[in-house]
Design a protein around this motif. Sequence first.
Motif, PDB file in Angstrom:
ATOM      1  N   MET A  16       0.826  -1.207   0.000  1.00 22.46           N
ATOM      2  CA  MET A  16       0.000   0.000   0.000  1.00 22.46           C
ATOM      3  C   MET A  16       0.862   1.259   0.000  1.00 22.46           C
ATOM      4  SD  MET A  16      -2.861   1.253   2.792  1.00 22.46           S
ATOM      5  CE  MET A  16      -1.601   1.703   3.990  1.00 22.46           C
ATOM      6  N   THR A  17       0.465   2.216  -0.851  1.00 22.89           N
ATOM      7  CA  THR A  17       1.185   3.483  -0.956  1.00 22.89           C
ATOM      8  C   THR A  17       0.345   4.598  -0.362  1.00 22.89           C
ATOM      9  OG1 THR A  17       0.234   3.973  -3.130  1.00 22.89           O
ATOM     10  CG2 THR A  17       2.314   2.726  -3.085  1.00 22.89           C
ATOM     11  N   GLU A  18       1.000   5.672   0.024  1.00 23.45           N
ATOM     12  CA  GLU A  18       0.264   6.835   0.525  1.00 23.45           C
ATOM     13  C   GLU A  18      -0.649   7.400  -0.551  1.00 23.45           C
ATOM     14  OE1 GLU A  18       3.465   6.310   0.926  1.00 23.45           O
ATOM     15  OE2 GLU A  18       4.022   6.664   3.024  1.00 23.45           O
ATOM     16  N   ALA A  19      -0.150   7.402  -1.797  1.00 19.26           N
ATOM     17  CA  ALA A  19      -0.956   7.947  -2.893  1.00 19.26           C
ATOM     18  C   ALA A  19      -2.210   7.120  -3.120  1.00 19.26           C
ATOM     19  CB  ALA A  19      -0.119   8.001  -4.168  1.00 19.26           C
ATOM     20  N   GLY A  20      -2.059   5.794  -3.075  1.00 18.56           N
ATOM     21  CA  GLY A  20      -3.218   4.923  -3.260  1.00 18.56           C
ATOM     22  C   GLY A  20      -4.229   5.087  -2.144  1.00 18.56           C
ATOM     23  N   TYR A  21      -3.728   5.137  -0.923  1.00 16.16           N
ATOM     24  CA  TYR A  21      -4.605   5.325   0.237  1.00 16.16           C
ATOM     25  C   TYR A  21      -5.360   6.649   0.132  1.00 16.16           C
ATOM     26  CZ  TYR A  21      -5.993   6.335   5.054  1.00 16.16           C
ATOM     27  OH  TYR A  21      -6.709   6.674   6.177  1.00 16.16           O
ATOM     28  N   GLU A  22      -4.648   7.731  -0.154  1.00 16.49           N
ATOM     29  CA  GLU A  22      -5.282   9.049  -0.219  1.00 16.49           C
ATOM     30  C   GLU A  22      -6.325   9.112  -1.324  1.00 16.49           C
ATOM     31  OE1 GLU A  22      -5.121  11.474   1.823  1.00 16.49           O
ATOM     32  OE2 GLU A  22      -3.502  10.723   3.096  1.00 16.49           O
ATOM     33  N   LYS A  23      -6.034   8.491  -2.458  1.00  9.76           N
ATOM     34  CA  LYS A  23      -6.992   8.515  -3.566  1.00  9.76           C
ATOM     35  C   LYS A  23      -8.272   7.780  -3.194  1.00  9.76           C
ATOM     36  CE  LYS A  23      -7.585   7.321  -8.443  1.00  9.76           C
ATOM     37  NZ  LYS A  23      -6.930   6.773  -9.665  1.00  9.76           N
ATOM     38  N   VAL A  24      -8.135   6.581  -2.646  1.00 10.28           N
ATOM     39  CA  VAL A  24      -9.303   5.763  -2.337  1.00 10.28           C
ATOM     40  C   VAL A  24     -10.100   6.341  -1.172  1.00 10.28           C
ATOM     41  CG1 VAL A  24     -10.084   3.481  -1.589  1.00 10.28           C
ATOM     42  CG2 VAL A  24      -8.258   3.678  -3.284  1.00 10.28           C
ATOM     43  N   LEU A  25      -9.428   6.657  -0.072  1.00  8.90           N
ATOM     44  CA  LEU A  25     -10.147   7.216   1.078  1.00  8.90           C
ATOM     45  C   LEU A  25     -10.690   8.611   0.775  1.00  8.90           C
ATOM     46  CD1 LEU A  25     -10.489   5.826   3.942  1.00  8.90           C
ATOM     47  CD2 LEU A  25      -8.764   4.782   2.458  1.00  8.90           C
ATOM     48  N   GLY A  26      -9.966   9.368  -0.053  1.00 10.74           N
ATOM     49  CA  GLY A  26     -10.408  10.718  -0.381  1.00 10.74           C
ATOM     50  C   GLY A  26     -11.713  10.745  -1.140  1.00 10.74           C
ATOM     51  N   ILE A  27     -11.889   9.834  -2.081  1.00  9.10           N
ATOM     52  CA  ILE A  27     -13.122   9.773  -2.863  1.00  9.10           C
ATOM     53  C   ILE A  27     -14.199   8.979  -2.141  1.00  9.10           C
ATOM     54  CG2 ILE A  27     -14.185   8.879  -4.971  1.00  9.10           C
ATOM     55  CD1 ILE A  27     -12.628  11.387  -5.488  1.00  9.10           C
ATOM     56  N   ASN A  28     -13.856   7.771  -1.705  1.00 10.35           N
ATOM     57  CA  ASN A  28     -14.869   6.859  -1.188  1.00 10.35           C
ATOM     58  C   ASN A  28     -15.433   7.262   0.165  1.00 10.35           C
ATOM     59  OD1 ASN A  28     -14.101   5.477  -3.452  1.00 10.35           O
ATOM     60  ND2 ASN A  28     -13.515   3.600  -2.409  1.00 10.35           N
ATOM     61  N   LEU A  29     -14.620   7.903   0.987  1.00 10.94           N
ATOM     62  CA  LEU A  29     -15.071   8.237   2.343  1.00 10.94           C
ATOM     63  C   LEU A  29     -15.169   9.743   2.560  1.00 10.94           C
ATOM     64  CD1 LEU A  29     -15.946   7.373   5.128  1.00 10.94           C
ATOM     65  CD2 LEU A  29     -13.538   7.094   5.758  1.00 10.94           C
ATOM     66  N   ARG A  30     -14.051  10.455   2.413  1.00  9.47           N
ATOM     67  CA  ARG A  30     -14.074  11.884   2.735  1.00  9.47           C
ATOM     68  C   ARG A  30     -15.061  12.652   1.854  1.00  9.47           C
ATOM     69  NH1 ARG A  30      -8.516  14.069   2.035  1.00  9.47           N
ATOM     70  NH2 ARG A  30      -9.113  14.167  -0.156  1.00  9.47           N
ATOM     71  N   ALA A  31     -15.039  12.399   0.555  1.00  5.71           N
ATOM     72  CA  ALA A  31     -15.945  13.125  -0.344  1.00  5.71           C
ATOM     73  C   ALA A  31     -17.409  12.821  -0.019  1.00  5.71           C
ATOM     74  CB  ALA A  31     -15.644  12.786  -1.795  1.00  5.71           C
ATOM     75  N   ALA A  32     -17.687  11.556   0.303  1.00  3.99           N
ATOM     76  CA  ALA A  32     -19.064  11.190   0.660  1.00  3.99           C
ATOM     77  C   ALA A  32     -19.510  11.924   1.917  1.00  3.99           C
ATOM     78  CB  ALA A  32     -19.169   9.683   0.849  1.00  3.99           C
ATOM     79  N   LEU A  33     -18.610  12.048   2.897  1.00  2.00           N
ATOM     80  CA  LEU A  33     -18.954  12.752   4.133  1.00  2.00           C
ATOM     81  C   LEU A  33     -19.173  14.237   3.869  1.00  2.00           C
ATOM     82  CD1 LEU A  33     -16.515  11.086   6.697  1.00  2.00           C
ATOM     83  CD2 LEU A  33     -18.916  10.546   6.262  1.00  2.00           C
ATOM     84  N   ILE A  34     -18.339  14.832   3.038  1.00  2.00           N
ATOM     85  CA  ILE A  34     -18.499  16.244   2.714  1.00  2.00           C
ATOM     86  C   ILE A  34     -19.832  16.485   2.003  1.00  2.00           C
ATOM     87  CG2 ILE A  34     -17.647  18.077   1.180  1.00  2.00           C
ATOM     88  CD1 ILE A  34     -14.806  17.120   1.909  1.00  2.00           C
ATOM     89  N   CYS A  35     -20.144  15.640   1.017  1.00  2.00           N
ATOM     90  CA  CYS A  35     -21.404  15.808   0.287  1.00  2.00           C
ATOM     91  C   CYS A  35     -22.592  15.630   1.215  1.00  2.00           C
ATOM     92  CB  CYS A  35     -21.470  14.816  -0.872  1.00  2.00           C
ATOM     93  SG  CYS A  35     -20.299  15.173  -2.216  1.00  2.00           S
ATOM     94  N   ALA A  36     -22.515  14.637   2.106  1.00  2.00           N
ATOM     95  CA  ALA A  36     -23.602  14.421   3.066  1.00  2.00           C
ATOM     96  C   ALA A  36     -23.729  15.603   4.018  1.00  2.00           C
ATOM     97  CB  ALA A  36     -23.353  13.130   3.842  1.00  2.00           C
ATOM     98  N   GLN A  37     -22.611  16.128   4.467  1.00  2.00           N
ATOM     99  CA  GLN A  37     -22.625  17.265   5.385  1.00  2.00           C
ATOM    100  C   GLN A  37     -23.291  18.476   4.743  1.00  2.00           C
ATOM    101  OE1 GLN A  37     -18.871  19.381   6.217  1.00  2.00           O
ATOM    102  NE2 GLN A  37     -19.290  19.033   8.405  1.00  2.00           N
TER     103      GLN A  37
END
Length: 242
Positions: A93-114
């Motif tokens: 696992m790379t930092e770039a891969g982690y940031e891309k996946v968590l950034g879209i799948n989790l953080r973006a979903a939370l921001i849109c929901a908020q």
Amino acid sequence: MSDFAGKTIIITGAGKGIGRACVELFTERGAQIVAISRSQADLDDLAGKFGATAISVDLADTAAARAAMKKAGLADALINCAGTNVLESVIDMTEAGYEKVLGINLRAALICAQEFARARIANGGGGTIVNVTSIAGHRGFVDHVAYAASKAGLEGATRVMAKELGAYGIRVNAVAPTITMTELAAKAWSEPSKRDPMLIRHPMKRFAEVDDVARSIAMLVSEDAPIISGAVLPVDGGFLSV
């Protein structure tokens, strides 16, 4: 059939796969769609075919995601379909891969929901959110460490949102699909040596189609589910029951 006439529904990841199936289904049932996607070509197609209001944005950009939701305005429902994956093992696992996946799948979903919830509360409450997660949040799949973390995290957040937003009349649920036959998935799972061991774990002996998932989302958004909140609905042909 549920009637969404007069309803406005925001759909992220609307350009392809489950998101596009949701655009088509909800439009057929009378809703006005605000389609959010990174691909302008996909958005142009959705606007032309379904009359969707198109907003182009990279949801990995937090400020842009907030701006896009503000531009979308007040809506009756939000469907968080946007998602991505980077196939990496725990060891690789790379930092770039982690940031891309968590950034879209989790953080973006939370921001849109908020942002959706803030707009609803300012307007007196009500409305519903459906988050698209995955069976990968429930079972371990090789090379899916960041993806699994993002989807399990979104399910946990779904329950917290249901608890916190229920007082405002906002329902929040999630669907957890199995492998869903988007164009990319059809190619990825076409090889029998990969497909067959997974397929045998499905009591219904098939994977999901995008319309299967869209119809399940429509049920949760509809007035047929007036008190369902905080639920994670498997759309998996019985996979998680085995």
